[in-house]
Design a protein around this motif. Structure first.
Motif, PDB file in Angstrom:
ATOM      1  N   ARG A 295      -4.687   8.995-100.039  1.00 23.65           N
ATOM      2  CA  ARG A 295      -3.926   8.998 -98.504  1.00 23.65           C
ATOM      3  C   ARG A 295      -5.077   9.316 -97.504  1.00 23.65           C
ATOM      4  NH1 ARG A 295       1.836  10.778 -96.713  1.00 23.65           N
ATOM      5  NH2 ARG A 295       1.671  10.289 -94.603  1.00 23.65           N
ATOM      6  N   ALA A 296      -5.255   8.628 -96.538  1.00 29.11           N
ATOM      7  CA  ALA A 296      -6.384   8.985 -95.798  1.00 29.11           C
ATOM      8  C   ALA A 296      -6.138  10.053 -94.774  1.00 29.11           C
ATOM      9  CB  ALA A 296      -6.518   7.726 -94.791  1.00 29.11           C
ATOM     10  N   ASN A 297      -4.853  10.449 -94.680  1.00 31.27           N
ATOM     11  CA  ASN A 297      -4.529  11.708 -93.743  1.00 31.27           C
ATOM     12  C   ASN A 297      -4.581  13.101 -94.533  1.00 31.27           C
ATOM     13  OD1 ASN A 297      -3.301  13.605 -92.307  1.00 31.27           O
ATOM     14  ND2 ASN A 297      -1.756  12.229 -91.485  1.00 31.27           N
ATOM     15  N   LYS A 298      -5.897  13.478 -94.313  1.00 31.37           N
ATOM     16  CA  LYS A 298      -6.211  15.007 -94.831  1.00 31.37           C
ATOM     17  C   LYS A 298      -5.068  15.820 -94.655  1.00 31.37           C
ATOM     18  CE  LYS A 298      -9.977  18.613 -95.519  1.00 31.37           C
ATOM     19  NZ  LYS A 298      -8.768  19.495 -95.856  1.00 31.37           N
ATOM     20  N   LYS A 299      -4.433  15.983 -93.507  1.00 28.61           N
ATOM     21  CA  LYS A 299      -3.285  16.919 -93.066  1.00 28.61           C
ATOM     22  C   LYS A 299      -2.318  16.723 -94.115  1.00 28.61           C
ATOM     23  CE  LYS A 299      -0.680  18.872 -89.499  1.00 28.61           C
ATOM     24  NZ  LYS A 299      -0.317  18.797 -88.188  1.00 28.61           N
ATOM     25  N   ALA A 300      -1.681  15.523 -94.496  1.00 27.12           N
ATOM     26  CA  ALA A 300      -0.668  15.082 -95.160  1.00 27.12           C
ATOM     27  C   ALA A 300      -1.051  15.800 -96.537  1.00 27.12           C
ATOM     28  CB  ALA A 300      -0.558  13.618 -95.142  1.00 27.12           C
ATOM     29  N   ARG A 301      -2.158  15.284 -97.053  1.00 30.29           N
ATOM     30  CA  ARG A 301      -2.677  15.860 -98.332  1.00 30.29           C
ATOM     31  C   ARG A 301      -2.528  17.529 -98.456  1.00 30.29           C
ATOM     32  NH1 ARG A 301      -7.221  12.079 -97.808  1.00 30.29           N
ATOM     33  NH2 ARG A 301      -8.557  14.132 -97.585  1.00 30.29           N
ATOM     34  N   ASP A 302      -3.001  18.271 -97.614  1.00 34.40           N
ATOM     35  CA  ASP A 302      -3.265  19.637 -97.503  1.00 34.40           C
ATOM     36  C   ASP A 302      -1.539  20.050 -97.374  1.00 34.40           C
ATOM     37  OD1 ASP A 302      -5.724  19.911 -97.704  1.00 34.40           O
ATOM     38  OD2 ASP A 302      -5.913  19.949 -95.664  1.00 34.40           O
ATOM     39  N   GLU A 303      -0.942  19.361 -96.543  1.00 36.58           N
ATOM     40  CA  GLU A 303       0.657  19.971 -96.468  1.00 36.58           C
ATOM     41  C   GLU A 303       1.356  19.802 -97.620  1.00 36.58           C
ATOM     42  OE1 GLU A 303       2.408  21.440 -93.890  1.00 36.58           O
ATOM     43  OE2 GLU A 303       0.398  21.666 -92.771  1.00 36.58           O
TER      44      GLU A 303
ATOM     45  N   VAL B  47       2.264  13.159-102.169  1.00 34.22           N
ATOM     46  CA  VAL B  47       1.133  12.451-101.474  1.00 34.22           C
ATOM     47  C   VAL B  47       0.167  12.318-102.270  1.00 34.22           C
ATOM     48  CG1 VAL B  47      -0.500  12.910 -99.405  1.00 34.22           C
ATOM     49  CG2 VAL B  47       1.906  13.739 -99.296  1.00 34.22           C
TER      50      VAL B  47
END
Length: 138
Positions: free
Chosen positions: A20-28, A16
Motif C-alpha cells: 500500500r502506497a499510503n504509509k500512514k495507513a500501514r502505520d495505522e 493493510v
C-alpha cells in the motif's frame, strides 16, 4: 514475565498490505494490531525469545479485495518487538480468509475465535503460540 501462550486477540478492521502506497495507513494498521493485543499481554511482559507460530483468520465484511497473503507482513511486523523479539523466530504462519458465502464450521472454537466469527466485520483473528508444532502432536 513472559506472555502466557497461546495469545489470542481480534483486530477490527481491514488488514493493510505492505504494498500500500499510503504509509500512514500501514502505520495505522500496525497500531491497531498492537492495541488489540495489549489486553492479552501481562503488564511489564518481556519479549518472548521462543520459536513462534502465528494463525491469522480474516473475516471480511464482503468478498475480500486483494490477496490473502498480503495481510501477513504488516501484522507480523506489528507484533515484532511487542510480543516477540524478532520475526526470524516465526517458524509457521497459517493464514485463511472466511468470506460470508463460504461457510466453515469449527468443531471446538476458542471463545476468542467464536467472538470473531460472530462479531463485527471486517475482523482479523490472531493467535500467537510458542509451540510451532502443536497441531502436529498426537
Amino acid at each position: 514475565m513472559e506472555p502466557d501462550f497461546p495469545l489470542e486477540f481480534i483486530v477490527l478492521g481491514t488488514p493493510v498490505s505492505l504494498q500500500r502506497a499510503n504509509k500512514k495507513a500501514r502505520d495505522e494498521w500496525k497500531k491497531l494490531v498492537k492495541a488489540a493485543s495489549k489486553d492479552t499481554l501481562p503488564q511489564n511482559a518481556f519479549l518472548s525469545e521462543d520459536p513462534i507460530s502465528i494463525t491469522l483468520y480474516y473475516y471480511p465484511e464482503n468478498r475480500m479485495v486483494g490477496d490473502v497473503d498480503n495481510i501477513v507482513k504488516l501484522t507480523v511486523d506489528a507484533m515484532c518487538k511487542h510480543i516477540f523479539l524478532d520475526d526470524d523466530q516465526v517458524e509457521r504462519i497459517v493464514v485463511q480468509k472466511f468470506e460470508g458465502d463460504r461457510v466453515f464450521a469449527f468443531s471446538d472454537p476458542s471463545e476468542v475465535l467464536a467472538e470473531c466469527m460472530l462479531g463485527d466485520k471486517p475482523a482479523l483473528y490472531v493467535r500467537v503460540s510458542n509451540d510451532p508444532h502443536e497441531e502436529f502432536r498426537i
